[in-house]
Design a protein around this motif. Structure first.
Motif, short mmCIF file in Angstrom:
data_model
loop_
_atom_site.label_atom_id
_atom_site.label_comp_id
_atom_site.label_asym_id
_atom_site.label_seq_id
_atom_site.Cartn_x
_atom_site.Cartn_y
_atom_site.Cartn_z
N ASP A 6 20.12 -24.09 10.00
CA ASP A 6 19.01 -24.55 10.70
C ASP A 6 19.09 -25.90 11.39
O ASP A 6 18.37 -26.37 12.21
N GLY A 7 19.62 -26.78 10.61
CA GLY A 7 19.95 -28.30 11.40
C GLY A 7 20.38 -28.21 12.98
O GLY A 7 20.01 -28.94 13.78
N MET A 8 21.75 -27.12 13.03
CA MET A 8 22.20 -26.96 14.43
C MET A 8 20.99 -26.22 15.31
O MET A 8 20.97 -26.96 16.33
N GLU A 9 20.16 -25.49 14.97
CA GLU A 9 19.28 -24.84 15.90
C GLU A 9 18.14 -25.85 16.17
O GLU A 9 17.73 -25.84 17.21
N ALA A 10 17.80 -26.60 15.18
CA ALA A 10 16.87 -27.95 15.46
C ALA A 10 17.50 -28.69 16.46
O ALA A 10 16.67 -29.22 17.70
N TYR A 11 18.71 -29.11 16.54
CA TYR A 11 19.13 -29.97 17.28
C TYR A 11 19.43 -29.29 18.73
O TYR A 11 19.11 -29.94 19.75
N ALA A 12 19.58 -28.16 18.73
CA ALA A 12 19.70 -27.29 20.33
C ALA A 12 18.56 -27.42 20.81
O ALA A 12 18.32 -27.53 22.02
N LYS A 13 17.26 -27.30 20.03
CA LYS A 13 15.90 -27.04 20.29
C LYS A 13 15.41 -28.34 20.88
O LYS A 13 14.84 -28.54 22.05
N GLU A 14 15.69 -29.42 20.21
CA GLU A 14 15.34 -30.73 20.36
C GLU A 14 15.90 -31.19 21.75
O GLU A 14 15.00 -32.02 22.39
N ASN A 15 17.12 -30.95 21.99
CA ASN A 15 17.71 -31.22 23.16
C ASN A 15 17.71 -30.44 24.39
O ASN A 15 18.57 -30.42 25.33
N LYS A 16 16.95 -29.42 24.18
CA LYS A 16 16.73 -28.25 25.15
C LYS A 16 18.22 -27.73 25.82
O LYS A 16 18.46 -27.52 26.71
N LEU A 17 19.10 -27.37 24.74
CA LEU A 17 20.28 -27.00 25.09
C LEU A 17 20.39 -25.63 25.56
O LEU A 17 20.70 -24.60 24.80
N ASP A 18 20.08 -25.17 26.90
CA ASP A 18 20.22 -23.76 27.06
C ASP A 18 21.46 -23.29 27.27
O ASP A 18 21.50 -22.24 27.71
N ASN A 19 22.65 -24.18 27.28
CA ASN A 19 23.83 -23.88 27.33
C ASN A 19 24.51 -23.53 26.00
O ASN A 19 25.79 -23.20 25.83
N VAL A 20 23.79 -23.35 25.08
CA VAL A 20 24.08 -22.99 23.68
C VAL A 20 23.55 -21.79 22.87
O VAL A 20 22.36 -21.50 23.59
N TYR A 21 24.54 -21.21 22.30
CA TYR A 21 24.06 -20.04 21.62
C TYR A 21 24.43 -20.10 20.15
O TYR A 21 25.57 -20.15 19.99
N ILE A 22 23.50 -20.10 19.07
CA ILE A 22 23.86 -20.10 17.69
C ILE A 22 23.64 -18.77 17.12
O ILE A 22 22.26 -18.47 16.95
N GLY A 23 24.62 -18.05 16.86
CA GLY A 23 24.46 -16.84 16.14
C GLY A 23 24.82 -16.74 14.83
O GLY A 23 25.24 -17.75 14.26
N SER A 24 24.36 -15.59 14.15
CA SER A 24 24.76 -15.25 12.90
C SER A 24 26.00 -14.68 12.83
O SER A 24 26.81 -14.51 13.79
N ARG A 25 26.63 -14.22 11.68
CA ARG A 25 28.04 -13.49 11.46
C ARG A 25 27.91 -12.34 12.02
O ARG A 25 26.95 -11.43 12.38
N ILE A 26 29.13 -11.88 12.94
CA ILE A 26 29.27 -10.43 13.44
C ILE A 26 30.33 -10.08 12.58
O ILE A 26 31.16 -10.54 11.76
N SER A 27 30.63 -8.70 12.79
CA SER A 27 31.75 -8.03 12.14
C SER A 27 32.98 -8.66 12.50
O SER A 27 33.46 -8.85 13.48
N LYS A 28 33.91 -8.47 11.20
CA LYS A 28 35.18 -9.01 11.55
C LYS A 28 36.16 -8.32 12.65
O LYS A 28 36.83 -8.98 13.25
N GLU A 29 35.68 -6.93 12.71
CA GLU A 29 36.50 -6.19 13.63
C GLU A 29 36.09 -6.61 15.21
O GLU A 29 36.73 -6.14 16.08
N SER A 30 35.03 -7.26 15.20
CA SER A 30 34.56 -7.52 16.75
C SER A 30 35.01 -9.01 17.09
O SER A 30 34.92 -9.19 18.22
N ILE A 31 35.55 -9.50 16.23
CA ILE A 31 36.07 -10.91 16.59
C ILE A 31 36.99 -11.15 17.62
O ILE A 31 37.00 -11.88 18.63
N PRO A 32 38.15 -10.27 17.62
CA PRO A 32 39.12 -10.32 18.81
C PRO A 32 38.51 -10.00 19.95
O PRO A 32 38.92 -10.71 21.01
N ALA A 33 37.77 -9.25 19.96
CA ALA A 33 36.99 -8.85 21.54
C ALA A 33 36.19 -10.19 21.87
O ALA A 33 36.30 -10.81 23.02
N LEU A 34 35.53 -10.71 21.06
CA LEU A 34 34.78 -12.04 21.14
C LEU A 34 35.78 -12.99 21.61
O LEU A 34 35.42 -13.96 22.70
#
Length: 417
Positions: A277-305
Motif C-alpha cells: 500500500d505504501g509503495m502504491e501511494a508513493y508511485a501515485k503521489e509522484n505520478k510514476l507512470d514508469n512503475v508497475y506494482i503487481g501482486s504475486r504471480i505463479s512460480k512457474e511464470s517467473i523464469p519467463a518474466l
C-alpha cells in the motif's frame, strides 16, 4: 534403494509457490534411484490457504518421489501466537502420522529436518530415533541469532533463549549439519563450537532445465497487463517480498530520479508484502507512470518474466544493523536472477557476494538510490553485446556452483557417506 524423509514445513510443489529447494533435490535424488518423501504442511505460508483440507494428503510426483501434506492450524500473519501454534501443530502432525508414512513408503534410512523453524528438527529427531535412521539438520536461517543481529530482540529475550537452547540441542544430536548460507560455518563451528567434520555447506539448487523450459513454455502465464507494460521497453524487475529491507522504497526513488532525467527505463515489481500500500501511494503521489506494482504471480511464470527483463533488482539490509547478514544468506531468487540472462544489481553490504565476483552484475551500497540509478543508467547505455556478458557470466556461475545435479552429489555424500 535408500529411503529419505525430508521434513520441511514450508516446502511444496512449484505449482503451489514457495521455496523449491527440497522439490529440486528430491526430483534428482529420485532419478538416482532413491525413495524420497517430503513431509510438509498443507497450509501455505505464502498464500495463507490450504493446499489440501485433508489431515493427510499424498501427492505423487513420480514412482520414487512423493509429498505428504499434513494439515496444520492456519494463521493470517507471519508472526505472532498463531504462527507459533502452526509450527507446533506441524511437529505434532509429523509424529502422529509417522507410522502411516512408514506403512506407505517404508522405514527411512535418513531423515533430514529442515528449518526455518526448529520444531521440524525435533520432529525429525524423534522419528529418527523411532526408526533408527540417520538424523541430519538443515539450517537456512539462523534462528534465533538473526533476531539479535537485526535488532528485533534482545539476546536475553525468552524466545531467543528458548530457540537458542533448541538450536544447540539439535546440532549436538545431529549426525550431519547442513547449512546453506556462505559463511554459516563461522557461526555453527567457530562461534558455537561444533565440529567442521559434520558440518557441510550446500547452497540453493537450481533446476536449470526446468527454468529454461518454463521460460519458453510459461510466457502466457505472465499476466497480460505485465506483458503489455514490459513490451519493447528496458525494464528493471524486482520479485519477492515488499518489505523495507528489500529496498523497495529506494527502488521507487530511483524510478523517480530516472523519470526526472528523461530516461526511458521502467521498474516492475511483482510480489506481496506489508509495504504494498505504501509503495502504491508513493508511485501515485509522484505520478510514476514508469512503475508497475503487481501482486504475486505463479512460480512457474517467473523464469519467463526474468528472461524478458534487462536488469534484475535485489536488496537485503537492515538499516543501522550492518552485522545482520555477516554469515551470508540463502536468497534463492538471486540464483534465478543470475541464471536469467539479465544483469543483476544487488544492494548488499558484502562486496564478495557472487553477484559481483562472478561478473554477473554489481553489488552496491544498500539504500543508496544515487548509486543504483547510476548503475542502471550505465547498463542501459551499454552495447547489447557488452550487456549480454552479465547474463553469460551468471549462467556459467550457476551451472558450476548451484546446478541441482552438482549439489545433489554433495547431498548424497552427506546423507550416505
Amino acid at each position: 534403494m535408500k529411503t529419505i524423509w525430508i521434513i520441511d514445513h514450508y516446502s511444496s510443489e512449484p505449482k503451489y509457490g514457495g521455496i523449491s529447494r527440497q522439490y529440486d533435490f528430491a526430483i534428482e535424488l529420485s532419478e538416482r534411484g532413491h525413495n524420497v518423501v517430503i513431509i510438509s504442511s498443507a497450509f501455505s505460508h505464502f498464500t495463507h490457504t490450504y493446499i489440501s483440507e485433508n489431515a493427510y494428503y499424498i501427492s505423487k510426483i513420480n514412482d520414487n518421489m512423493h509429498y505428504v501434506y499434513l494439515k496444520t492450524s492456519p494463521y493470517a500473519e507471519n508472526d505472532g501466537i498463531s504462527r507459533l501454534r502452526n509450527m507446533l501443530s506441524f511437529k505434532k502432525a509429523v509424529i502422529k502420522n509417522s507410522d502411516m508414512i512408514v506403512k506407505e513408503f517404508g522405514k527411512p534410512d535418513v531423515i533430514n529436518g529442515c528449518s526455518v523453524h526448529p520444531f521440524a528438527w525435533v520432529a525429525a529427531y524423534e522419528a529418527s530415533k523411532k526408526y533408527q535412521a540417520r538424523f541430519s539438520v538443515e539450517v537456512r536461517d539462523l534462528w534465533p541469532t538473526i533476531w539479535v543481529l537485526n535488532g528485533d530482540k534482545s539476546k536475553y529475550h525468552p524466545l531467543v533463549l528458548f530457540f537458542g537452547t533448541l538450536e544447540k540441542w539439535a546440532y549436538r544430536k545431529a549426525d550431519r549439519i547442513i547449512y546453506s548460507m556462505a559463511y554459516g560455518d563461522r557461526y555453527i563451528c567457530d562461534k558455537l563450537g561444533f565440529s567442521k567434520k559434520k558440518t557441510f555447506l550446500i547452497g540453493q539448487p537450481m533446476d536449470c532445465e526446468r527454468f529454461d523450459r518454463d521460460a519458453e513454455t510459461k510466457k502466457s502465464q505472465v499476466p497480460e497487463e505485465i506483458r503489455t507494460f514490459m513490451k519493447d521497453s528496458f525494464t528493471c524487475v524486482f520479485t519477492g517480498y515488499y518489505m523495507k529491507y528489500e529496498g523497495v522504497y529506494m527502488m521507487l526513488e530511483v524510478a523517480k530520479l530516472l523519470k526526472e532525467k528523461g530516461c526511458p527505463i521502467k521498474m516492475l515489481f511483482v510480489g506481496s508484502g506489508q509495504e504494498k500500500d505504501g509503495m502504491e501511494a508513493y508511485a501515485k503521489e509522484n505520478k510514476l507512470d514508469n512503475v508497475y506494482i503487481g501482486s504475486r504471480i505463479s512460480k512457474e511464470s517467473i523464469p519467463a518474466l526474468l528472461k524478458a527483463s534487462k536488469i534484475c533488482l535485489a536488496h537485503l539490509a537492515i538499516e543501522d544493523h550492518e552485522e545482520t547478514y555477516q554469515y551470508g544468506v540463502s536468497k534463492n531468487k538471486v540464483n534465478e536472477y543470475l541464471y536469467s540472462g539479465a544483469c543483476t544489481i544487488y544492494g548488499f553490504l558484502y562486496k564478495d557476494d557472487a553477484v559481483a565476483t562472478s561478473g554477473a552484475g554489481y553489488v552496491i551500497e544498500p539504500f543508496n538510490s544515487q548509486e543504483l540509478a547510476q548503475r542502471i543508467e550505465e547498463v542501459y547505455q551499454m552495447p547489447e553485446s557488452q550487456r549480454a556478458k552479465f547474463g553469460e557470466n551468471g549462467r556459467a556461475f550457476i551451472n558450476e556452483n548451484h546446478r541441482v545435479q552438482v549439489l545433489t552429489d554433495k547431498l548424497e555424500q552427506v546423507f550416505f557417506g
